[in-house]
Design a protein around this motif. Structure first.
Motif, PDB file in Angstrom:
ATOM      1  N   ALA A 351      20.476   3.817 -18.972  1.00  6.95           N
ATOM      2  CA  ALA A 351      19.735   5.073 -20.126  1.00  6.95           C
ATOM      3  C   ALA A 351      19.422   5.935 -18.776  1.00  6.95           C
ATOM      4  O   ALA A 351      18.318   5.759 -18.153  1.00  6.95           O
ATOM      5  N   THR A 352      19.037   7.312 -19.298  1.00  8.89           N
ATOM      6  CA  THR A 352      18.481   8.389 -19.098  1.00  8.89           C
ATOM      7  C   THR A 352      16.904   8.346 -19.054  1.00  8.89           C
ATOM      8  O   THR A 352      16.768   8.667 -17.785  1.00  8.89           O
ATOM      9  N   VAL A 353      16.285   7.702 -19.987  1.00 13.55           N
ATOM     10  CA  VAL A 353      14.784   7.707 -19.922  1.00 13.55           C
ATOM     11  C   VAL A 353      14.439   6.137 -19.019  1.00 13.55           C
ATOM     12  O   VAL A 353      13.614   6.178 -18.378  1.00 13.55           O
ATOM     13  N   LYS A 354      15.787   5.025 -18.707  1.00 11.29           N
ATOM     14  CA  LYS A 354      14.760   3.994 -18.487  1.00 11.29           C
ATOM     15  C   LYS A 354      15.012   4.460 -16.479  1.00 11.29           C
ATOM     16  O   LYS A 354      14.413   3.804 -15.674  1.00 11.29           O
ATOM     17  N   ARG A 355      16.136   5.124 -15.826  1.00 19.38           N
ATOM     18  CA  ARG A 355      16.172   6.101 -14.794  1.00 19.38           C
ATOM     19  C   ARG A 355      14.954   7.033 -14.437  1.00 19.38           C
ATOM     20  O   ARG A 355      14.158   6.353 -13.290  1.00 19.38           O
ATOM     21  N   PHE A 356      13.897   7.738 -15.398  1.00 16.49           N
ATOM     22  CA  PHE A 356      13.142   8.142 -15.303  1.00 16.49           C
ATOM     23  C   PHE A 356      11.340   7.411 -15.265  1.00 16.49           C
ATOM     24  O   PHE A 356      10.652   7.425 -14.479  1.00 16.49           O
ATOM     25  N   VAL A 357      11.673   6.749 -15.823  1.00 16.71           N
ATOM     26  CA  VAL A 357      10.877   5.130 -15.807  1.00 16.71           C
ATOM     27  C   VAL A 357      10.689   4.269 -14.279  1.00 16.71           C
ATOM     28  O   VAL A 357      10.217   4.431 -14.055  1.00 16.71           O
ATOM     29  N   VAL A 358      11.744   4.138 -14.176  1.00 17.66           N
ATOM     30  CA  VAL A 358      11.141   4.144 -12.627  1.00 17.66           C
ATOM     31  C   VAL A 358      11.464   4.477 -11.665  1.00 17.66           C
ATOM     32  O   VAL A 358      10.961   4.222 -10.786  1.00 17.66           O
ATOM     33  N   LEU A 359      12.171   6.502 -12.467  1.00 17.30           N
ATOM     34  CA  LEU A 359      11.692   6.793 -10.579  1.00 17.30           C
ATOM     35  C   LEU A 359       9.632   7.198 -10.526  1.00 17.30           C
ATOM     36  O   LEU A 359       9.131   6.667  -9.546  1.00 17.30           O
ATOM     37  N   ILE A 360       8.820   7.551 -12.404  1.00 14.11           N
ATOM     38  CA  ILE A 360       8.187   7.356 -12.831  1.00 14.11           C
ATOM     39  C   ILE A 360       7.624   6.230 -11.032  1.00 14.11           C
ATOM     40  O   ILE A 360       6.107   5.835 -11.086  1.00 14.11           O
ATOM     41  N   ARG A 361       7.678   4.845 -12.043  1.00 17.04           N
ATOM     42  CA  ARG A 361       7.242   3.864 -11.020  1.00 17.04           C
ATOM     43  C   ARG A 361       7.045   3.894 -10.375  1.00 17.04           C
ATOM     44  O   ARG A 361       6.498   3.799  -8.534  1.00 17.04           O
ATOM     45  N   THR A 362       8.373   4.285  -8.693  1.00 13.45           N
ATOM     46  CA  THR A 362       8.595   4.412  -7.746  1.00 13.45           C
ATOM     47  C   THR A 362       7.679   5.195  -7.053  1.00 13.45           C
ATOM     48  O   THR A 362       7.270   5.465  -6.131  1.00 13.45           O
ATOM     49  N   LEU A 363       7.746   6.230  -7.468  1.00 12.00           N
ATOM     50  CA  LEU A 363       7.070   7.513  -6.995  1.00 12.00           C
ATOM     51  C   LEU A 363       5.259   7.169  -7.026  1.00 12.00           C
ATOM     52  O   LEU A 363       5.014   7.355  -5.771  1.00 12.00           O
ATOM     53  N   GLY A 364       5.034   6.677  -7.982  1.00 12.52           N
ATOM     54  CA  GLY A 364       3.261   6.073  -8.118  1.00 12.52           C
ATOM     55  C   GLY A 364       2.909   4.878  -6.723  1.00 12.52           C
ATOM     56  O   GLY A 364       2.234   5.020  -6.256  1.00 12.52           O
ATOM     57  N   THR A 365       4.335   3.525  -6.413  1.00 10.29           N
ATOM     58  CA  THR A 365       3.993   3.247  -5.867  1.00 10.29           C
ATOM     59  C   THR A 365       4.124   3.722  -3.874  1.00 10.29           C
ATOM     60  O   THR A 365       2.482   2.990  -3.792  1.00 10.29           O
ATOM     61  N   TYR A 366       5.390   4.287  -4.237  1.00  6.06           N
ATOM     62  CA  TYR A 366       5.434   4.914  -3.255  1.00  6.06           C
ATOM     63  C   TYR A 366       4.194   5.472  -2.270  1.00  6.06           C
ATOM     64  O   TYR A 366       3.891   5.765  -1.529  1.00  6.06           O
ATOM     65  N   ASN A 367       3.447   7.110  -3.274  1.00  3.36           N
ATOM     66  CA  ASN A 367       2.679   7.548  -2.300  1.00  3.36           C
ATOM     67  C   ASN A 367       1.892   6.500  -2.478  1.00  3.36           C
ATOM     68  O   ASN A 367       0.452   7.071  -1.903  1.00  3.36           O
ATOM     69  N   SER A 368       0.875   5.625  -3.295  1.00  4.02           N
ATOM     70  CA  SER A 368      -0.070   4.631  -3.488  1.00  4.02           C
ATOM     71  C   SER A 368       0.292   4.015  -1.571  1.00  4.02           C
ATOM     72  O   SER A 368      -1.053   3.607  -1.596  1.00  4.02           O
ATOM     73  N   ILE A 369       0.789   3.367  -1.577  1.00  2.00           N
ATOM     74  CA  ILE A 369       0.786   2.962  -0.299  1.00  2.00           C
ATOM     75  C   ILE A 369       1.138   3.994   0.781  1.00  2.00           C
ATOM     76  O   ILE A 369       0.187   3.158   1.919  1.00  2.00           O
ATOM     77  N   LEU A 370       1.905   5.382   0.726  1.00  2.00           N
ATOM     78  CA  LEU A 370       1.569   5.823   1.631  1.00  2.00           C
ATOM     79  C   LEU A 370       0.150   5.715   1.732  1.00  2.00           C
ATOM     80  O   LEU A 370      -0.625   5.725   2.866  1.00  2.00           O
ATOM     81  N   LEU A 371      -0.648   6.634   0.675  1.00  2.00           N
ATOM     82  CA  LEU A 371      -2.156   6.574   0.684  1.00  2.00           C
ATOM     83  C   LEU A 371      -2.521   5.738   1.435  1.00  2.00           C
ATOM     84  O   LEU A 371      -4.195   5.829   2.811  1.00  2.00           O
ATOM     85  N   VAL A 372      -2.791   4.761   0.609  1.00  2.00           N
ATOM     86  CA  VAL A 372      -3.795   3.751   1.241  1.00  2.00           C
ATOM     87  C   VAL A 372      -3.363   2.661   2.943  1.00  2.00           C
ATOM     88  O   VAL A 372      -4.111   3.116   3.701  1.00  2.00           O
ATOM     89  N   SER A 373      -2.050   2.937   4.088  1.00  2.35           N
ATOM     90  CA  SER A 373      -1.670   3.222   4.653  1.00  2.35           C
ATOM     91  C   SER A 373      -2.241   4.232   5.286  1.00  2.35           C
ATOM     92  O   SER A 373      -2.384   3.783   7.134  1.00  2.35           O
ATOM     93  N   TRP A 374      -2.803   5.088   5.469  1.00  2.00           N
ATOM     94  CA  TRP A 374      -2.510   6.093   5.904  1.00  2.00           C
ATOM     95  C   TRP A 374      -4.461   6.087   6.428  1.00  2.00           C
ATOM     96  O   TRP A 374      -4.819   6.491   7.867  1.00  2.00           O
ATOM     97  N   LEU A 375      -5.501   5.103   5.591  1.00  2.22           N
ATOM     98  CA  LEU A 375      -6.903   5.319   5.351  1.00  2.22           C
ATOM     99  C   LEU A 375      -6.799   4.145   7.044  1.00  2.22           C
ATOM    100  O   LEU A 375      -7.757   4.842   7.979  1.00  2.22           O
TER     101      LEU A 375
END
Length: 646
Positions: A351-375
């Motif tokens: 479903a379309t809603v499922k796609r965007f839920v997975v996308l939001i989760r992935t965006l949050g996870t990847y950006n959080s890992i990126l910020l933590v890795s840069w420290l």
């Protein structure tokens, strides 16, 4: 993860090939390449003036076309690519109108942006109290548009907002103020210079700014000084030389010297009255004008490769790739990680809603890992004993960025960054193709969940979320009976009171959990079996319903399937005490034939890799019902709820 990396790399290859296709089309229509030279004499007087404005050279007093074309030749060779970019930029500025300008609210606002930043050039129009501005609104708009293409920022300070500050600074009449860093060190001192000229036309003001900016660049007129500057200098390993018969360097060259303060030293060599021409041949200068980057590894002639134009944007891209700063690397990694995360929108099926839920989760996870890795990376850069490693990394980067392939990549970067609509449209088209091929690849293994509607998927997600919130936390339940008589466990609980809220669990129990290989055969009887699943589940006794009330959504998404043993130690076939379902609630992905599954004592099944990662993180409970993953359920409860299993 690897699938998304593959698709992103494939997208970059498509962009590279598309740029080559555009070059072939231009060559077919015009018969010329972007790197071919243009004779300035063949251009009109208007185009020649436009080129001089983009390079930052004053042409006041040059009424003849011959004089203007000679000035273009003295500043550097002109290519078809630069001519195209200059005309395109002029059209964009005409359509866009005036560039943006900052309006300062007071003394602190002015200090923070102009004096404290120390990384750029500012032109500020000061309007005295109860006075008119020095430049009229149309002339100020022309001035803003003229200087903004060189990275010079503009602003307006109205003394009526902060009269005391104007009196303290001596701004008792309307004037123009220019801020330029005075030293070659990073974050050096900033000096404010006031315009005292009588003529207030934009051309005269721009000429005054050009002379002020040229004072920052070291200018050489004699061969002895050149040989002295050409020697290796540990304090300034990178030097950008301009050899040209000009009275002063172009504005784009001077403005770049401010941007790269502390990283690259800019030197202007005036050869209009050079006393020793042989000294130029000794260091490799065979023609003039010449833009040469001197590095510890050798010299690089700028302007001989693809996309190396005489403009602020082109030379800025080149110098940033050769000598990047930490912020450049961070921005590049941020762009790449978000492009990688957005691939989830097209790879995820359902479903379309499922796609965007997975996308939001992935965006949050990847950006959080990126910020933590840069420290920790930033912390490592502060260590002095890693300076040698940092120097070797820059050396390898310079070797790579001075190749022909690197110049082509920089040209493509400049092209797509100046055409954002083309970049976004190609990314969308690539994503749609990825979605199409993913559907084809999963066609034989699709379950009923793939075709579920948005409302059905939202309903199942809401049931899982409410069960996650309302079910008792596993860590607050009864201590495992196997450890109740262990004195060591009791002592650890008493020594650390917080351990009563998080169980001390031996991880060996994970090896005993049932695991099997999933195989699903979708038949015409799926609908009938789904109804049987519902009826049999609803006819269970009250205790089974209370235990499995939050698993009805998973039970409704059952399919007819059997399993084969993954190994001799694993359970052969779908275990009888495990509910049949079609989706893993940890990764929100459907089960595909051939994947390894694992069940928990409560009767819920997941991907083996997903549930092992879940349990290894210290969450020793079921993600659905929160039942302890190390605690066996009473056989009568689970068995009665699974009475429909054949």
């Amino acid at each position: 993860m690897w699938l998304k990396l593959f698709f992103l790399l494939l997208y970059f290859i498509v962009l590279f090939m598309l740029a080559r296709l555009f070059e072939a089309v231009v060559w077919y229509e015009t018969g010329v390449f972007a790197t071919q030279l243009v004779d300035p004499v063949s251009l009109s007087y208007k185009k020649l003036k436009t080129i001089l404005e983009c390079r930052g050279l004053g042409y006041a007093g040059l009424a003849e076309k011959k004089d203007v074309s000679q000035l273009v030749e003295k500043s550097g060779e002109l290519t078809h690519g630069e001519l195209y970019s200059v005309i395109k930029k002029e059209n964009e500025q005409t359509e866009a109108g005036d560039a943006s300008s900052t309006h300062f609210s007071g003394e602190m606002h002015f200090y923070e942006l102009v004096e404290d930043t120390k990384d750029g050039i500012w032109l500020v129009q000061v309007i005295a109290q109860d006075r008119e501005a020095l430049l009229s609104k149309p002339n100020w708009g022309k001035m803003v548009q003229k200087v903004s293409q060189f990275g010079i920022r503009t602003g307006t300070f109205n003394c009526s907002h902060d009269y005391r500050s104007c009196i303290r600074r001596g701004w008792q009449r309307s004037t123009l103020v220019m801020s330029v860093p005075q030293t070659s060190a990073s974050k050096g001192k900033v000096m404010l210079k006031e315009y005292n000229g009588r003529r207030i036309e934009p051309e005269h003001i721009f000429r005054w700014m050009t002379s002020q900016m040229s004072h920052r660049i070291k200018t050489l007129w004699r061969s002895e000084k050149l040989l002295e500057e050409w020697r290796p200098d540990p304090l300034h390993p990178l030097k950008m030389f301009l050899f040209a018969p000009l009275p002063q360097p172009p504005v784009f060259f001077s403005s770049l010297s401010v941007k790269f303060t502390g990283r690259i030293e800019f030197i202007f060599v005036d050869i209009s009255h050079w006393d020793n021409r042989s000294s130029l041949l000794e260091i490799g200068v065979t023609q003039s004008p010449a833009y040469i980057l001197k590095m510890p590894e050798g010299i690089y002639h700028y302007g001989n490769s693809t996309g190396e134009f005489l403009s602020v944007a082109a030379m800025d891209t080149f110098l940033r790739s050769v000598q990047p700063e930490v912020n450049d690397l961070f921005v590049l990694s941020l762009v790449l990680i978000n492009l990688l995360a957005w691939m989830d929108l097209f790879i995820t099926q359902g479903a379309t809603v499922k796609r965007f839920v997975v996308l939001i989760r992935t965006l949050g996870t990847y950006n959080s890992i990126l910020l933590v890795s840069w420290l920790p990376f930033l912390a490592l850069l502060q260590l002095s004993y890693l300076d040698a490693l940092y120097g070797y990394s820059l050396k390898l980067l310079r070797y790579a960025d001075t190749t022909t392939l690197a110049s082509v990549v920089r040209a493509d970067w400049t092209f797509y960054s100046s055409h954002p609509a083309l970049f976004l449209s190609t990314y969308l088209a690539h994503g749609l193709l990825v979605d199409y091929f993913e559907k084809k690849r999963r066609c034989g293994n699709r379950s009923q969940e793939d075709s579920s509607t948005n409302l059905e998927w939202l309903a199942s997600l809401w049931e899982w979320y409410t069960s996650y919130l309302l079910h008792p936390i596993a860590s607050l339940q009864q201590v495992p009976s196997d450890w109740e008589d262990d004195p060591n466990f009791l002592f650890e609980r008493l020594a650390f009171p917080d351990l009563w809220l998080r169980p001390l669990v031996n991880m060996d129990y994970i090896k005993a959990l049932p695991a099997w290989k999933f195989q699903c055969r979708v038949t015409d009887e799926t609908e009938e079996e789904t109804d049987n699943c519902r009826s049999d589940t609803d006819s269970s006794d009250g205790d089974a319903l209370s235990v499995n009330s939050n698993t009805k959504a998973a039970t409704r998404r059952c399919c007819r399937g059997d399993a084969e043993a993954a190994s001799a130690e694993r359970v052969s076939g779908w275990p009888r005490d495990v509910l049949r379902c079609s989706e893993c609630v940890v990764c929100l992905e459907n089960f595909v034939s051939g994947e390894l599954l694992m069940g928990l004592p409560c009767g819920h099944a997941f991907h083996q890799q997903c549930i092992v990662l879940w349990l290894d993180a210290g969450r020793h409970c079921c993600p659905v019902c929160r039942w302890p993953s190390y605690k066996k359920k009473q056989p009568q409860h689970v068995h009665s709820s699974l009475s429909w299993d054949t």
